[in-house]
Write an enzyme that holds these catalytic residues in place. Sequence first.
Site, PDB file in Angstrom:
ATOM      1  N   ASP A 387       0.717  -1.302   0.035  1.00 55.35           N
ATOM      2  CA  ASP A 387       0.073  -0.294  -0.105  1.00 55.35           C
ATOM      3  C   ASP A 387       0.795   1.257   0.048  1.00 55.35           C
ATOM      4  O   ASP A 387       0.568   2.414  -0.592  1.00 55.35           O
ATOM      5  CB  ASP A 387      -0.831   0.097   1.270  1.00 55.35           C
ATOM      6  CG  ASP A 387      -1.795  -1.204   1.223  1.00 55.35           C
ATOM      7  OD1 ASP A 387      -2.071  -1.732   0.163  1.00 55.35           O
ATOM      8  OD2 ASP A 387      -2.294  -1.604   2.302  1.00 55.35           O
TER       9      ASP A 387
HETATM   10  P1  NAP Z   1       0.921  -3.880   3.086  1.00 56.30           P
HETATM   11  O1  NAP Z   1       0.005  -3.029   2.093  1.00 56.30           O
HETATM   12  O2  NAP Z   1      -0.040  -4.612   4.207  1.00 56.30           O
HETATM   13  O3  NAP Z   1       1.548  -4.889   2.139  1.00 56.30           O
HETATM   14  C1  NAP Z   1       2.534  -6.145   2.862  1.00 56.30           C
HETATM   15  C2  NAP Z   1       2.842  -6.975   1.477  1.00 56.30           C
HETATM   16  O4  NAP Z   1       3.748  -7.988   2.162  1.00 56.30           O
HETATM   17  C3  NAP Z   1       1.568  -7.940   1.133  1.00 56.30           C
HETATM   18  O5  NAP Z   1       1.153  -7.655  -0.076  1.00 56.30           O
HETATM   19  C4  NAP Z   1       2.126  -9.229   1.190  1.00 56.30           C
HETATM   20  O6  NAP Z   1       2.010  -9.899  -0.125  1.00 56.30           O
HETATM   21  C5  NAP Z   1       3.563  -9.090   1.248  1.00 56.30           C
HETATM   22  N1  NAP Z   1       4.049 -10.099   2.288  1.00 56.30           N
HETATM   23  C6  NAP Z   1       3.482 -10.788   3.360  1.00 56.30           C
HETATM   24  N2  NAP Z   1       4.084 -11.882   4.007  1.00 56.30           N
HETATM   25  C7  NAP Z   1       5.472 -12.002   2.953  1.00 56.30           C
HETATM   26  C8  NAP Z   1       6.560 -12.729   3.112  1.00 56.30           C
HETATM   27  N3  NAP Z   1       6.640 -13.513   4.007  1.00 56.30           N
HETATM   28  N4  NAP Z   1       7.452 -12.415   2.182  1.00 56.30           N
HETATM   29  C9  NAP Z   1       7.420 -11.281   1.216  1.00 56.30           C
HETATM   30  N5  NAP Z   1       6.205 -10.557   1.225  1.00 56.30           N
HETATM   31  C10 NAP Z   1       5.472 -10.718   2.111  1.00 56.30           C
HETATM   32  O7  NAP Z   1       2.159  -3.160   3.798  1.00 56.30           O
HETATM   33  P2  NAP Z   1       2.653  -2.024   3.896  1.00 56.30           P
HETATM   34  O8  NAP Z   1       3.211  -1.500   2.313  1.00 56.30           O
HETATM   35  O9  NAP Z   1       4.084  -2.013   4.970  1.00 56.30           O
HETATM   36  O10 NAP Z   1       1.546  -1.017   4.134  1.00 56.30           O
HETATM   37  C11 NAP Z   1       1.004  -0.942   5.431  1.00 56.30           C
HETATM   38  C12 NAP Z   1      -0.557  -0.753   5.625  1.00 56.30           C
HETATM   39  O11 NAP Z   1      -0.695  -1.078   6.950  1.00 56.30           O
HETATM   40  C13 NAP Z   1      -0.990   0.536   5.061  1.00 56.30           C
HETATM   41  O12 NAP Z   1      -2.136   0.316   4.407  1.00 56.30           O
HETATM   42  C14 NAP Z   1      -1.379   1.326   6.312  1.00 56.30           C
HETATM   43  O13 NAP Z   1      -2.257   2.172   6.035  1.00 56.30           O
HETATM   44  C15 NAP Z   1      -1.624   0.206   7.189  1.00 56.30           C
HETATM   45  N6  NAP Z   1      -1.581   0.573   8.534  1.00 56.30           N
HETATM   46  C16 NAP Z   1      -0.293   0.834   9.074  1.00 56.30           C
HETATM   47  C17 NAP Z   1      -0.241   1.277  10.304  1.00 56.30           C
HETATM   48  C18 NAP Z   1       1.166   1.818  10.890  1.00 56.30           C
HETATM   49  O14 NAP Z   1       1.198   2.362  11.956  1.00 56.30           O
HETATM   50  N7  NAP Z   1       2.452   1.249  10.461  1.00 56.30           N
HETATM   51  C19 NAP Z   1      -1.245   1.688  10.962  1.00 56.30           C
HETATM   52  C20 NAP Z   1      -2.500   1.569  10.324  1.00 56.30           C
HETATM   53  C21 NAP Z   1      -2.520   0.949   9.213  1.00 56.30           C
HETATM   54  P3  NAP Z   1       2.267 -11.314  -0.544  1.00 56.30           P
HETATM   55  O15 NAP Z   1       0.832 -11.873   0.518  1.00 56.30           O
HETATM   56  O16 NAP Z   1       1.797 -11.518  -1.853  1.00 56.30           O
HETATM   57  O17 NAP Z   1       3.480 -11.842  -0.038  1.00 56.30           O
END
Ligand code: NAP
Length: 464
Positions: A387
């Site tokens: 994301d």
């Molecule tokens: P993300 O959008 O959740 O994507 C994580 C990706 O990691 C997934 O598409 C997944 O794809 C891949 N993944 C999972 N396990 C894996 C593995 N073992 N090896 C390789 N890839 C793997 O993560 P992000 O880009 O870090 O974004 C964070 C999200 O969380 C945002 O939407 C944000 O708004 C939300 N959020 C974060 C917080 C915060 O404080 N950090 C708070 C509220 C909301 P596959 O399944 O294809 O592997």
Amino acid sequence: MGAIEHITQATYLTAAALFIFSLRWLSTPKTARKGVLAGVLGMTLAIVGTALHPDIVSFKWIVLALIVGTAIGIPLAQVPLTAVPQRTALSHAFGGLAAGLVGTAKYMLWLRDGELTPFRTFAIVVEVLLGYLTFTGSLMAAGKLQEVLPTRPITYKNQNVLNFLLLAIAIGSGLYIVAYPTTWQLFPVVVVLSLLFGVLLILPIGGADMPTVISLLNSYAGLSAVAMGFVLENKLLITAGALDGSSGFILSVIMCRAMNRSFTNVLFGAFGQAAAVQAATEARTVKSATAQDVADILENSSSVVVIPGYGMAVAQAQHRVRELFDQLTRRGIECRFAIHPVAGRMPGHMNVLLAEAEIPYTALSEMDDINPDMPQVDVAIVVGANDVVNPAARHDKTSPIYGMPIINADKAKTVIAIKRSMNPGFAGIENELYYGDNCLMAFGDAKAVLGDIVKALSGDQGGH
Ligand code: NAP
């Protein structure tokens, strides 16, 4: 004031100062460990100072509570980093429950002794309302994060109206007790409605928003502790509660800003529901690359930016990332890390992991600092992030993440995306980055893929 009272006040003052320093030190990775120690020391002093109080008639229950608390606390402290959000939610639940129970006990005591004043009752009502709603709300949040409860938003007709009606009845009953402190019959109404409101407040909120909700609940628990401080006439509780309440609130604001969302949208927007429907879009093709391909591309580059995300945490790939960093810097290739404020599942998630792998802080750049450089970057390696690098956030008004600031990975000359499949990230939406002409997918578990890339790089070096 007796000598003991002086000592208690001195421990309280020192504890309050330590809490403030703790928060300050926690704000950068360099001093974070010192911050944790300061917090622990402050809390120990607070407990010792309170235990000296001459009003304590017996230590039996205090010691019992310390044993139970320690027995629960030790396993809680050992959960993996990916489970820290739900662990934090559980701590808030306990904090809320403690505040609620203390408030209830004090009300009953003062009712029996005829010592209820409107001010005392007001403090108790605020404490109990916030305490109990934090208790059930945090339990719900922990359940959703741990996926023992459904993570998608649960909505029904007139949900917000009904919730507010319930809250209004709870507040109305509370105000009535403040005006007429001995109407104890209404006290259970406030307690039950607060417990119920905590559950209903969290039902329509999707799993993706839980970290933000947790820090908001943190702030409620802090405010409830402030009220408890007034009930117990304890200045340290008021100070610590205020610090807790304001830091939790500031953190939620930071998280909302980083996602370009408002509080109302997080709390009442049922985010994550529409997104699930969107996930199935037309089939497009992506280009994939082997570890050797990636190693070759990296060898011919002069600047690399690694963009870590939740997948790096799941795969525990930070040590492989470190090895890659070493390989690249050894070759004179510049390697930096772009940290998105909401990458992963909690603020600072990526910083903690990279610090664990001892990657120098100087190699870390914040989103706003690195974005202007992205068009000059040769290779952007996206390690399990999704994301936070989705270009739809910049231009697709229909996307649920529209307006969220992102790291401009797509602007780099070449993008390598490491993930296991084409599955979406937390927002549940497709990522057009992967279909770009400059993007290559290296499919697999991040730890394994990075390990292979590092191996290929070191093999190449041996051959030269
Ligand atoms: P993300 O959008 O959740 O994507 C994580 C990706 O990691 C997934 O598409 C997944 O794809 C891949 N993944 C999972 N396990 C894996 C593995 N073992 N090896 C390789 N890839 C793997 O993560 P992000 O880009 O870090 O974004 C964070 C999200 O969380 C945002 O939407 C944000 O708004 C939300 N959020 C974060 C917080 C915060 O404080 N950090 C708070 C509220 C909301 P596959 O399944 O294809 O592997």
